[in-house]
Design a protein around this motif. Sequence first.
Motif, PDB file in Angstrom:
ATOM      1  N   SER B 387       0.842  -1.197   0.000  1.00 17.44           N
ATOM      2  CA  SER B 387       0.000   0.000   0.000  1.00 17.44           C
ATOM      3  C   SER B 387       0.872   1.240   0.000  1.00 17.44           C
ATOM      4  N   HIS B 391       1.181   4.205  -2.977  1.00 16.10           N
ATOM      5  CA  HIS B 391       1.189   5.642  -2.733  1.00 16.10           C
ATOM      6  C   HIS B 391       2.395   6.279  -3.420  1.00 16.10           C
ATOM      7  N   ASN B 394       1.552   6.551  -6.885  1.00 15.51           N
ATOM      8  CA  ASN B 394       0.439   7.453  -7.150  1.00 15.51           C
ATOM      9  C   ASN B 394       0.859   8.908  -7.129  1.00 15.51           C
ATOM     10  N   GLN B 395       1.863   9.184  -6.359  1.00 14.01           N
ATOM     11  CA  GLN B 395       2.333  10.562  -6.224  1.00 14.01           C
ATOM     12  C   GLN B 395       2.744  11.126  -7.597  1.00 14.01           C
ATOM     13  N   LEU B 397       2.225   9.767 -10.548  1.00 11.82           N
ATOM     14  CA  LEU B 397       1.147   9.558 -11.523  1.00 11.82           C
ATOM     15  C   LEU B 397       0.067  10.620 -11.355  1.00 11.82           C
ATOM     16  N   GLY B 398      -0.263  10.919 -10.099  1.00 13.07           N
ATOM     17  CA  GLY B 398      -1.269  11.944  -9.819  1.00 13.07           C
ATOM     18  C   GLY B 398      -0.804  13.296 -10.352  1.00 13.07           C
ATOM     19  N   ALA B 399       0.461  13.603 -10.127  1.00 10.10           N
ATOM     20  CA  ALA B 399       0.997  14.880 -10.596  1.00 10.10           C
ATOM     21  C   ALA B 399       0.932  14.955 -12.115  1.00 10.10           C
ATOM     22  N   ARG B 434      10.351   9.585 -12.225  1.00 12.89           N
ATOM     23  CA  ARG B 434      10.232   9.205 -10.814  1.00 12.89           C
ATOM     24  C   ARG B 434       9.445   7.907 -10.672  1.00 12.89           C
ATOM     25  N   ARG B 470       9.857   4.936   3.210  1.00 18.55           N
ATOM     26  CA  ARG B 470       9.403   6.250   3.646  1.00 18.55           C
ATOM     27  C   ARG B 470       7.874   6.349   3.659  1.00 18.55           C
ATOM     28  N   ALA B 474       5.333   6.914   6.725  1.00 22.24           N
ATOM     29  CA  ALA B 474       4.449   8.071   6.771  1.00 22.24           C
ATOM     30  C   ALA B 474       3.014   7.623   7.014  1.00 22.24           C
ATOM     31  N   ALA B 475       2.601   6.560   6.312  1.00 22.55           N
ATOM     32  CA  ALA B 475       1.234   6.074   6.453  1.00 22.55           C
ATOM     33  C   ALA B 475       0.959   5.617   7.880  1.00 22.55           C
ATOM     34  N   ARG B 476       1.988   5.062   8.502  1.00 24.41           N
ATOM     35  CA  ARG B 476       1.777   4.565   9.862  1.00 24.41           C
ATOM     36  C   ARG B 476       2.058   5.641  10.900  1.00 24.41           C
ATOM     37  N   GLY B 477       2.480   6.811  10.450  1.00 21.38           N
ATOM     38  CA  GLY B 477       2.789   7.885  11.391  1.00 21.38           C
ATOM     39  C   GLY B 477       4.026   7.584  12.217  1.00 21.38           C
ATOM     40  N   ARG B 517      -0.866   3.050  19.440  1.00 21.93           N
ATOM     41  CA  ARG B 517      -0.325   4.122  18.622  1.00 21.93           C
ATOM     42  C   ARG B 517       0.251   5.211  19.519  1.00 21.93           C
TER      43      ARG B 517
END
Lengths: 206, 611
Positions: B387, B391, B394-395, B397-399, B434, B470, B474-477, B517
């Motif tokens: 997952s 992301h 997607n970063q 690709l989204g851009a 990228r 990374r 980030a997703a898990r904080g 958490r």
Amino acid sequence: MSSPTVHIVDDDESFLRAVTRLLRASGLEVKTFMSGADFLSQPLHTARGCVISDLQMPGMNGLAFQEAMIQAGHSMPVIFLTGNGDIPSTVSAMKQGAVDFLEKRAPKEQLLEAVSRAFARDEAERVQRTLQREVKNRFASLSDREKEVLAEVVRGKMNKEIASDLGIHERTVKLHRTAITTKLQVQSVAELTRLWLILQGKSQAS
Amino acid sequence: MNWVTVLWPMMISACLTLALINLRIALGEVKRLPHVFFFLSAISVATVCALELTILRAESVDQVNECLRWSSIPLTVMVASVTGFIWTFFGTGRHWMAVAGVVILAGSQVANLVSSHPVVRRASAIRKVETLGGVRFTTPVVTETAWSVVEMIGVLFVIAFVFDASIALWRRGEKRRALIVGGSIIFFFLASRGHAALLDKGLVQTPYLVGLSFLAVLVAMGHELSDEVFRAAKLSRDLHESERRMDLAAHAAKLGFWTWNLAKDEIWANATARRLFEVPMDEHINMARFVVSLHPDDREGVEKAIHAALHGGMEYEKDYRAVLASGGVRWISARGRVELGNHGRPVLMRGVLLDITAQKTADTELQQLRGQLAHAGRVSMMGQLASALAHELNQPLGAILRNAEAAELFMQDPEPNLEEVRAIIADIRRDDQRAGEVIDRLRALLKRRDIETRALSVSALLEEVRALTRADAAARGVKLEIQCAPDLPAIRGDRVHLQQVLINLIINGMDALSEPRRADACVIVSARRARPGFLEVAVMDNGHGIPPDRLENVFDPFFTTKPHGMGMGLPISRTIIQTHGGHIAAENVEGGGAAFRFTLPEDGDHNAPSI
């Protein structure tokens, strides 16, 4: 008052630039932030519009950012962008009042629709908050006894019942009711009830 | 015919025989001086004997005197060569004594030789004497002079030298040789000189026995010398035996021997070595021929190893593949050593070869199995990262999508802002690259491969791992921190496998931080120099740590504390680290959290490039 603005929070510079281009080309005002902390560090309490935030960010992730926003008194609606439909975080964000969830690569129509929905909601909430503030001011002019009487009236009680409940004369109740309608500038009990609900935050401005 | 006429010629012939034998040995032997001196001694004793026989049968005083005069030469040579024998054969004694004795004696003998009458020993008259068995012989009446005393002093010096040398040899532990050679020389010197003195004074009536005494000395010397010869013969037999044993061992162990003569560029190789390379016995081999027979990939390494050995390393050790004429490849392990010449320059290299094909094949199979296991581990690890990696993709690709949409809008304008469109296209290109890099990283991780070690920079390795994990962090904080000490030397390792170990440990650390958490959740990856030659990489989290009773088992296969874990991550990590020659261990950190530390060997080649 400034015009409604899209506040974009994302750690990816290239993505920020791309979204900014698109939204500006679509005629929207845009401000960008590299992180949640960046957004929170700026005095934006009076800002209008909405926030578009990435859900996955290093440091403060989307959910933590939303929470911090609410605590700091920001009231703009939030649209989250996410790579994949992560259900637990979606539920959690929805509970905190996120407007929308969009896939990062959703078509621009969806994005623009989400923005305009968020703008509308921000606007509505803003009107509602203004009204509420106004009603609160009007209610503040009532005396303690008048407030007691009003609480009984909106429960649909007859003057006689109110008099006996409060241990006062029925005529006195009538005088209080006149003072209340004058101070709150209402004509009917129905109108009075609507204001009362607005004060309690249970109704939207029509 | 009587015993005198029989005995003396016999002594002469015995002496001559001994002389000839030793002359022959002296010509062939490396350590030849003792044999040369022995030869001279034997010749002079033979001459002395001959002169003695002449005196025995002399009819006049002049005849006797003539003999006494000429005896100076063999006597001098005899004493000098016996002294020389002791000097060279014993290697002990004070040399000045020997020199003084011989010089003094020679002086007296020269005087004896050059004067008109013998001065050391002169016969004034002769007597006819009858001895054992009714044999009649002539014996001189000798007058002693001052020169006789000089000769006596010379002899005494020589005796003192022999005594001194024998004592030194005795002390050195060679008691038998000191006793037999030194003792007999001293005894017979004194005996013959004493007997001659008695004879000269007419106190005894026997023939001169100087020759006989010295024959005994010769026998004693010869005994010891022949002992040397016997020893050499035995040594040669032993050597031969040991060579055969060596051959047998080499044959049994399938060891090939080789010697490379640097000056001639000639390689000698025994039958086994030639068989290993499938080179016929009669083919001439030199370095170029050897290098050509190697697998192309191994040539440079072998040449480097030889070069290093020749330039100071001395020892040569290399595993390489030989390409066979019959097709196929044979793995050979070579060990050797450089031998230096007189000037300290390498003159040859000598060594052994061993066929290690079977072992290498087994190694390769094991490596392949490890590779497969590691691959399986990576696939399951990628599932965990999926997952986050989506992301990561997607970063860009989204851009790209947003940029394309924006460009469309710009183009609808009757006068489009081309500057902006150009910037958009540049951004799209960059983002595409990228996305491609993310896919390349994934592909590298998912590829099934064997371990290939090369020089790697640790900081670059940690950066790559940071890029891969990374998004997940980030997703898990979870805060992911990389602490890399500056100026770390390169390590030797397989990039993908080490990435796998690190990602695995980082995911483990983040898993430990998921429940409950916490705001300060943090995984720290650090690298520093540990003991000499090794770097230590540590992955630490501030989670709940490992239950103390389970610390020992964390590396066991199928051991897991996670609901969805396979329990293969840590055993695979351990296998990978061990294959790299490192060591991995788990511990709990004070104040909560677990730490996994592993070591990696530094790259031996310091100027190796980083990744």
